[in-house]
Design an enzyme around this catalytic site. Structure first.
Site, PDB file in Angstrom:
ATOM      1  N   ASN A 117       0.989  -1.234  -0.071  1.00  0.00           N
ATOM      2  CA  ASN A 117      -0.055   0.105   0.043  1.00  0.00           C
ATOM      3  C   ASN A 117       0.826   1.362  -0.007  1.00  0.00           C
ATOM      4  OD1 ASN A 117      -2.113   1.953   0.545  1.00  0.00           O
ATOM      5  ND2 ASN A 117      -2.247   1.179   2.604  1.00  0.00           N
ATOM      6  N   LYS A 143       0.222   4.335  -0.185  1.00  0.00           N
ATOM      7  CA  LYS A 143      -0.518   5.276   0.419  1.00  0.00           C
ATOM      8  C   LYS A 143      -0.309   6.700  -0.518  1.00  0.00           C
ATOM      9  CE  LYS A 143       0.020   3.202   4.803  1.00  0.00           C
ATOM     10  NZ  LYS A 143      -0.165   3.314   6.360  1.00  0.00           N
ATOM     11  N   HIS A 194      -9.604   1.211   5.107  1.00  0.00           N
ATOM     12  CA  HIS A 194      -8.239   1.627   5.760  1.00  0.00           C
ATOM     13  C   HIS A 194      -8.411   2.238   6.805  1.00  0.00           C
ATOM     14  CE1 HIS A 194      -4.225   2.551   6.475  1.00  0.00           C
ATOM     15  NE2 HIS A 194      -3.705   1.270   6.063  1.00  0.00           N
ATOM     16  N   GLU A 200      -6.820   4.661   7.994  1.00  0.00           N
ATOM     17  CA  GLU A 200      -6.594   6.000   7.821  1.00  0.00           C
ATOM     18  C   GLU A 200      -7.777   6.778   7.034  1.00  0.00           C
ATOM     19  OE1 GLU A 200      -3.003   5.372   5.614  1.00  0.00           O
ATOM     20  OE2 GLU A 200      -2.062   5.081   7.390  1.00  0.00           O
ATOM     21  N   GLU A 260      -4.954  -5.021  10.689  1.00  0.00           N
ATOM     22  CA  GLU A 260      -4.215  -3.996  11.000  1.00  0.00           C
ATOM     23  C   GLU A 260      -4.356  -3.262  12.442  1.00  0.00           C
ATOM     24  OE1 GLU A 260      -2.259  -2.830   6.915  1.00  0.00           O
ATOM     25  OE2 GLU A 260      -4.203  -1.582   7.238  1.00  0.00           O
ATOM     26  N   GLY A 314       2.581   2.183  11.029  1.00  0.00           N
ATOM     27  CA  GLY A 314       3.476   3.153  10.831  1.00  0.00           C
ATOM     28  C   GLY A 314       4.335   3.664  11.963  1.00  0.00           C
ATOM     29  N   SER A 320       3.759  -1.905  10.353  1.00  0.00           N
ATOM     30  CA  SER A 320       4.978  -2.069  10.831  1.00  0.00           C
ATOM     31  C   SER A 320       5.636  -3.373  10.153  1.00  0.00           C
ATOM     32  CB  SER A 320       5.311  -1.803  12.216  1.00  0.00           C
ATOM     33  OG  SER A 320       5.035  -0.390  12.420  1.00  0.00           O
TER      34      SER A 320
HETATM   35  P1  PGA Z   1       2.840   0.196   7.792  1.00  0.00           P
HETATM   36  O1  PGA Z   1       1.454   0.599   6.945  1.00  0.00           O
HETATM   37  O2  PGA Z   1       3.601  -0.960   7.057  1.00  0.00           O
HETATM   38  O3  PGA Z   1       3.511   1.469   7.181  1.00  0.00           O
HETATM   39  O4  PGA Z   1       2.767   0.153   9.238  1.00  0.00           O
HETATM   40  C1  PGA Z   1       0.543  -0.880   6.907  1.00  0.00           C
HETATM   41  C2  PGA Z   1      -0.634  -0.065   6.258  1.00  0.00           C
HETATM   42  O5  PGA Z   1      -1.239   0.828   6.724  1.00  0.00           O
HETATM   43  O6  PGA Z   1      -1.372  -0.809   5.605  1.00  0.00           O
END
Ligand code: PGA
Length: 253
Positions: free
Chosen positions: A9, A11, A94, A96, A164, A170, A210
């Site tokens: 992803n 983003k 997601h 976010e 997640e 992140g 992460s």
């Molecule tokens: P990350 O994000 O690997 O940067 O923690 C995962 C995600 O949001 O899909």
């Protein structure tokens, strides 16, 4: 047997030129990795160009979001039909999007329905907030997210779920493999209750939060975990390739 998925992803990262560079850097090596489904999800504006570059390869394309109407006066939105022409997968719900764009369970439900209708494979993201985790509410939260997201949806099409935990996204603070495996086992049991055992055994459930080349193995070797959804590390070709190779090794065993 569930084939693992490693999905990147990207983003809101990469300009068009950067997206082209990034995919060009890893295309051939990624294409050569067998026994694992490889998915990259660049920003909307790069989908067509990246799609051209991976045409004829074993790499699949996914979008990071969609709107649930097919077409019309929805300025700025992207429809399922537009995406179905370009790619195979779409990330839905997601954290976010839930956090910054007020996506509710009802919206997520409509988006999954819209994706399945045009043959897109949704990657439904669910996960608990840090405070919910600390209060021991993880399972309650996940069960609620699943029942809202999947309400009245017939799972004849292909659904992928990504667990997640929000505290792991992140942050560099991933869950442990054991912890993630237990939670994903719970998610599978929940799917079994909502649908049936056969569907629960078929649905691929990923871990995200992460994941990097150093800790990936801890997750993908778990019996209930069918791969990973990767943010930050998917922007680094050597990391993404290493994670995908590790998944391929485990899947071959
Ligand atoms: P990350 O994000 O690997 O940067 O923690 C995962 C995600 O949001 O899909």
């Amino acid at each position: 047997m569930r084939i693992p998925i490693i999905a990147g992803n990207w983003k809101m990262n990469t300009t068009l030129a950067e997206a082209i560079k990034l995919v060009s850097e890893m295309r051939d090596e990624l294409d050569a990795i067998a026994n694992v489904d490889k998915v990259i999800c660049p920003p909307f504006i790069s989908l067509a160009a990246v799609g051209e570059l991976i045409k004829g390869s074993s790499i699949s394309l996914g979008a990071q979001n969609l709107y649930f109407e097919e077409k019309g006066a929805y300025t700025g939105e992207i429809s399922p039909l537009m995406l179905a022409e370009l790619g195979e997968f779409v990330i839905v719900g997601h954290s976010e999007r839930r956090q910054y764009f007020n996506e509710t369970g009802d919206i997520v439900n409509k988006k999954i329905r819209a994706a399945l209708k045009v043959g897109l494979k949704p990657i439904l993201c669910i996960g608990e907030k840090p405070a919910e985790n600390e209060a021991g509410r993880t399972k309650v939260v996940l069960a609620e997210q699943l029942s809202l997201s999947l309400a009245d949806i017939d799972l004849a099409g292909s659904l992928i779920i990504a667990y997640e935990p929000i505290w792991a996204i992140g942050t560099g603070r991933a869950a442990s493999g054991k912890e993630a495996n237990e939670t994903i086992e719970f998610i599978r049991q929940n799917i079994s209750q909502l649908y049936n055992k056969e569907i629960a055994q078929r649905v691929r459930i990923l871990y995200g939060g992460s994941v990097n080349a150093t800790n990936a193995n801890e997750f993908i070797q778990q019996p209930e975990i069918d791969g990973a959804l990767i943010g930050g590390a998917s922007l680094k070709p050597e990391q993404f390739l290493s994670i995908t190779r590790q998944a391929s090794e485990i899947s071959r065993l």
